[in-house]
Enzyme design. Sequence first.
Site, PDB file in Angstrom:
ATOM      1  N   GLU A 253     -10.161  -8.426  85.138  1.00  0.00           N
ATOM      2  CA  GLU A 253     -10.163  -8.151  86.572  1.00  0.00           C
ATOM      3  C   GLU A 253      -9.833  -6.692  86.755  1.00  0.00           C
ATOM      4  O   GLU A 253      -8.723  -6.238  86.420  1.00  0.00           O
ATOM      5  CB  GLU A 253      -9.156  -9.022  87.318  1.00  0.00           C
ATOM      6  CG  GLU A 253      -9.370  -8.908  88.823  1.00  0.00           C
ATOM      7  CD  GLU A 253      -8.177  -9.323  89.625  1.00  0.00           C
ATOM      8  OE1 GLU A 253      -7.498  -8.414  90.166  1.00  0.00           O
ATOM      9  OE2 GLU A 253      -7.901 -10.525  89.708  1.00  0.00           O
ATOM     10  N   CYS A 287      -5.354  -5.174  93.939  1.00  0.00           N
ATOM     11  CA  CYS A 287      -6.763  -5.045  93.575  1.00  0.00           C
ATOM     12  C   CYS A 287      -7.705  -5.533  94.659  1.00  0.00           C
ATOM     13  O   CYS A 287      -8.816  -5.024  94.799  1.00  0.00           O
ATOM     14  CB  CYS A 287      -7.024  -5.789  92.263  1.00  0.00           C
ATOM     15  SG  CYS A 287      -6.462  -7.511  92.296  1.00  0.00           S
TER      16      CYS A 287
END
Length: 516
Positions: A253, A287
């Site tokens: 990720e 994120c």
Amino acid sequence: MPAQTASPALFASLIDDVVASGSDTVPVPSPATGERHHDLPRSTGDDVRDAVSRARLAQLAWARAGFAHRRRVLLRAHDLILERRELLLDLVQIESGKTRGQALEELVQAAAVTRYNALEAQRVLRGRRVRAGLPTLVTTRVRYRAKGVAGVITPWNYALSLAAMDVVPALAAGCAVVQKADDQGALSILALRRAFIDAGVPEALWAVVTGSADEAGEALTDTVDYICFTGSTATGRRIAGKAGRRLVGASLELGGKNPIIVLDDVDPVQAAADVAYGCFSAMGQLCVSIERIYVHRKIAGPFTAALVERLSDPKLGSALDFDADYGSLASAAQLTRVTAHLDDALAKGATVLVGGKPRTDVGPWFFEPTVLTGVTPEMDVYAAETFGAIASLYLVDDEVEAVLAANASEYGLNASVLTRSSKTAKRVSDALVAGSVNINEGYRGAFSSVAAPMGGVKASGLGRRNGREGLLRFVDPVTVSRTTGVLALPRTGAEFRALEGPFLLLTRALRAIRRS
């Protein structure tokens, strides 16, 4: 260990759990003061390799213990997370500088991930019968075998929840874990691990190491059977290359430059509240948080006014309570990054709509939530991930222009749309290119849905965490077939000749009745 406020004695106890044989340490500061909070030991490459070796031995027994045992242990860990919530909330705040409310999001996420994987692992991974190529002559089933030792590399920004999202499904699937913790989030991870150890996870099964990427990180990715990484796209590319050369799996990720689309049918005040939180939760150091705001021109005036009003006097703070709405940047490096993006944008013609100043009166790394207008492609903030305290606002004439602009990025992690129309929401969300899409929310809907996969497309990563996909990444499927003895399979030319007709008839019959 009952719930308690963090103390120096507890810090020392947790730090002792790091796998580190030498005396080298690194000072770790607190965002609240900028001063040294504790010293963290450094793991060497040999420490990492030893941890992986011990984890391999522990994993054999853990895998054999079965789903029911693992479920009991993980559910006990879930309960301990909740019992120790005050301690965990304290540690998250102390290390990251975020508010109590945003720390609570992490704690709830960690508990939810643990509960989901404890309860769902057997259903997802218990194996199943599948249609054999030659019905009645052969039976076929698929079973799943744990990969072995997973290497988990997590960042500082959401240390508690990101650790849980990778570590817990690995444990539920029967794997062991060696986790490299970022210095700034190690205490939170160690306290989470302690809850699992106290619940019955063998100590060697989940080891925590620290140290540099060049030594500890390389040793970890050189030796484990599967790699989980959360961090920058540049580092993710290097890890993906190594995983490819070693022929081991990886889930990555990576970065995001996440957009939100504000259409002209929304309530501007409510939309401003949603956008402010989506952009500046954890001061944008997440994120999936929002960095690009696309606003329909028809609503731009009242929306912008509402956003400025909401952010003009932000309630900043680092106290271990629920008083503050916005926290601190996590480090001096983060402050430098944010300031560099702001200075570059202003030098090239951007305008500060709201914010734009450090707040050293509150703490050394506090920075006002900042929204820019007039951002153009030559500015660093336009396309590069800032990861903290700055968002850019753009006007669009319609939803098509908004979608095209939102998709015009190398990243594709999260995207959002605000609209009152469910029909419009579906149309726009279907057109957005991202691993997750939130309707009438910035990121929390998808982020909290632990039964659904989470991950990115394009430069935002590979693979998925959470849900079925999050469990399946830690196992290898094994196909097991058995002949029934009803009829011997052909071995000679004459036997094939005799069975050609029946085989073709069977194939056509399966096609006719639409059987796969």
